[in-house]
Design a protein around this motif. Sequence first.
Motif: not given
Length: 364
Positions: A4-14, A247-257
């Motif tokens: 779970h990310k603060p303020g945003r639920d994980r959705e696995d439905a397509i 606190e700043y999760a909406d500005r985190v991005s991912w690459d290598a993983p």
Amino acid sequence: MDDHKPGRDREDAIPSEFPELYEELNSLPVTVEAVSFDGRRIETEHRTFERTIIRVRGQGVTGFGEDVTRSREAHERLREEGLALPTGDWTIGTFSDALDANFSTQTASRDAPEYLRWAIESAVLDLALKQSGRTLASVLDRTYEPMAFVVSLQLGDPPHIRPVNRFLDTDSDIEFKIDVPDTPSDELLSALSDTGAVRILDLKAQYGSDVGGPTDPDLYRQLFETFPDALIEDPAVTDTTRPVLDEYADRVSWDAPITGVESIRNLPWEPTALNIKPCRSGTLESLCRILEYGLQHDVELYGGGMFELDAGRAHSQALASLFYPNGPNDLAPPAYHTYQADKSYPSSPLEPPAQPTGIGWYSR
């Protein structure tokens, strides 16, 4: 890991509003007759990059791909020994299935066989499109748009703002992706921020021990606060950094993983931004699933580079043009790989070719 990310639920439905991209491609017919491998090399201020251009031929046309494997020895071995590819008449999907039969055995000694796998699959897709007289855009019913890009820079040792300023002197509108030094000074961060040109700060903390990356929570907070409009890429998620990242999760991005959809679902929280590097996916199908996930879950996507020198950069530019043309795409033309004071550099956004062929941005 938390799901779970603060303020945003994980959705696995397509959701159904986006077509399955791979289904649009896997039935394309392709005839593979021969393959060859040619070397490319460039020396920069920091290191030498070795790359191999893959040419897959059939019916009088050629499809191109680019292997971005890090090891120079792996490139030399590939060019000397070659690689046995399935030949004959296939579809994109059945060719990939046939490649599975002996690809693992042939690439067992490679550190990152998925890089070579993508080079082959992209070359075969390029070939299939050319043989059918179509482009990737036409098959997917999309349009090649002008592609915005940023320039990726290291700041040297010791770090200095000079690499940024010398490009700004050539084009005041250019923007950047910056590799964050381990212990940047307050003065350096302030000077970078004052340019107003930094779109991404890359911590490279997800690359493993061979690269490392800053893991100081105080530095993380300073970056978020000093660069309020920038994405922070690949932070280390630890007990000490997690509170800042939450606190700043909406500005985190991912690459290598990011290697496939499952890797996205294994992130510490639902992502808001992802750096798309096709070679990390290995197969065309895996890449399509990642793109579908991003579209379905409203993730901000942007393209990333692996210091491609040829077709690999063009293919990633084509994908960005089709799916995320306005993102902070780390896909500047290869001219930006080295700096020369009297050199002319293309401006952002990069216009698509007037007469695209194959995947779309590679004219050979």
